[in-house]
Design an enzyme around this catalytic site. Structure first.
Site, PDB file in Angstrom:
ATOM      1  N   LYS A 172      43.389  37.647  44.264  1.00  0.00           N
ATOM      2  CA  LYS A 172      42.132  37.159  43.668  1.00  0.00           C
ATOM      3  C   LYS A 172      41.738  35.802  44.248  1.00  0.00           C
ATOM      4  O   LYS A 172      40.607  35.599  44.673  1.00  0.00           O
ATOM      5  CB  LYS A 172      42.268  37.035  42.133  1.00  0.00           C
ATOM      6  CG  LYS A 172      42.637  38.324  41.435  1.00  0.00           C
ATOM      7  CD  LYS A 172      42.734  38.145  39.927  1.00  0.00           C
ATOM      8  CE  LYS A 172      43.800  37.157  39.468  1.00  0.00           C
ATOM      9  NZ  LYS A 172      45.190  37.573  39.800  1.00  0.00           N
TER      10      LYS A 172
ATOM     11  N   ARG B 119      54.537  33.162  47.970  1.00  0.00           N
ATOM     12  CA  ARG B 119      53.266  32.424  47.987  1.00  0.00           C
ATOM     13  C   ARG B 119      53.493  30.921  48.196  1.00  0.00           C
ATOM     14  O   ARG B 119      54.382  30.319  47.624  1.00  0.00           O
ATOM     15  CB  ARG B 119      52.525  32.640  46.657  1.00  0.00           C
ATOM     16  CG  ARG B 119      51.318  31.719  46.497  1.00  0.00           C
ATOM     17  CD  ARG B 119      50.331  32.229  45.493  1.00  0.00           C
ATOM     18  NE  ARG B 119      50.849  32.336  44.142  1.00  0.00           N
ATOM     19  CZ  ARG B 119      50.159  32.898  43.145  1.00  0.00           C
ATOM     20  NH1 ARG B 119      48.956  33.427  43.363  1.00  0.00           N
ATOM     21  NH2 ARG B 119      50.684  32.967  41.947  1.00  0.00           N
TER      22      ARG B 119
END
Ligand code: ADP
Ligand code: ADP
Ligand code: ZN
Length: 214
Positions: free
Chosen positions: A13, A127
């Protein structure tokens, strides 16, 4: 254009929202980023949110809803926005609809990015985020040219406290229990667009643009 990005943690997202805001020149409203910024400033909101974030739980609805309602009143939201990570519960979605109706506005599109749990765990544990500009990287899937250094601004890359394997598992469970029902909620309103979140970041971006229109 008022857009919601829906999808589990790690679906992409934030990555896609950052690309879209450049194309459409609208702000990205990420409640997660707002909490992390408040924490960095040592604001009470940040301290409160951290209690929940560290456990992989959702911050209580009343805190999040007030925060977003205030944000949407700001001038830069007049030409549209991308909500990233909000709403995350049916109560939040209902509160958003109500607040927008009051302002004579509404959500135009909900883009739901779908990725399976095994891939999400890999994405979240790898991440990396730039401390300075917020650009997103991945240790394996999207590494920076120089280790731990942002390609865009030279800032330091860091790993979020809640991207550890154990917290990730509870975040995925919380998503299934509390956020997934929103797929149905927006489907019924006829504004849901589902897209597979597997494949290259650019391919997914092109798919989103073709759905939203340029
Ligand atoms: P979200 O905002 O949905 O939690 P992010 O945009 O932060 O997700 O992406 C999570 C991680 O996965 C980041 O490290 C990002 O670089 C990586 N990522 C995003 N999209 C893809 C993709 N299509 N393929 C592989 N990795 C991706
Ligand atoms: P993700 O990469 O999981 O999509 P975010 O940065 O959007 O992460 O959110 C990080 C954390 O912030 C969430 O796990 C949750 O604790 C809190 N949070 C963010 N947005 C919301 C929201 N809309 N409602 C409740 N909690 C939220
Ligand atoms: Zn940077």
């Amino acid at each position: 254009m008022n857009i919601i990005f829906l999808g589990p943690p790690g679906a992409g997202k934030g990555t896609q929202a950052k690309m879209l805001i450049e194309k459409y020149a609208v702000p990205q409203i990420s409640t997660g980023d707002m909490f992390r910024a408040a924490l960095k400033d040592k604001a009470p909101l940040g301290m409160k949110a951290k209690e929940y974030m560290d456990k992989g739980q959702l911050v209580p609805d009343e805190i999040v809803i007030g925060l977003v309602e205030e944000r949407l009143k700001q001038d830069d939201c007049k030409k549209g926005y991308i909500l990233d990570g909000f709403p995350r519960t049916v109560a939040q979605a209902e509160a958003l609809d109500k607040a927008l109706a009051k302002m004579g506005s509404k959500i135009d599109h909900v883009v739901s990015i779908e990725v399976d749990n095994k891939e999400l765990v890999k994405r979240l544990t790898g991440r990396r985020t730039c401390r300075k500009c917020g650009a997103m990287y991945h240790a394996i899937f999207k590494p920076p040219v120089n280790k731990d250094v942002c390609d865009k601004c030279g800032g330091e890359l860091y790993q979020r406290d809640d991207d550890t394997e154990s917290t990730v598992m509870s975040r995925l469970e919380v998503y299934d229990a509390q956020t997934k029902p929103l797929i149905d909620y927006y489907q019924k309103k006829g504004i849901l667009k589902s897209i597979p979140g597997i494949g290259s970041i650019d391919d997914i971006f092109n798919k989103i643009v073709s759905i939203l229109g340029s």
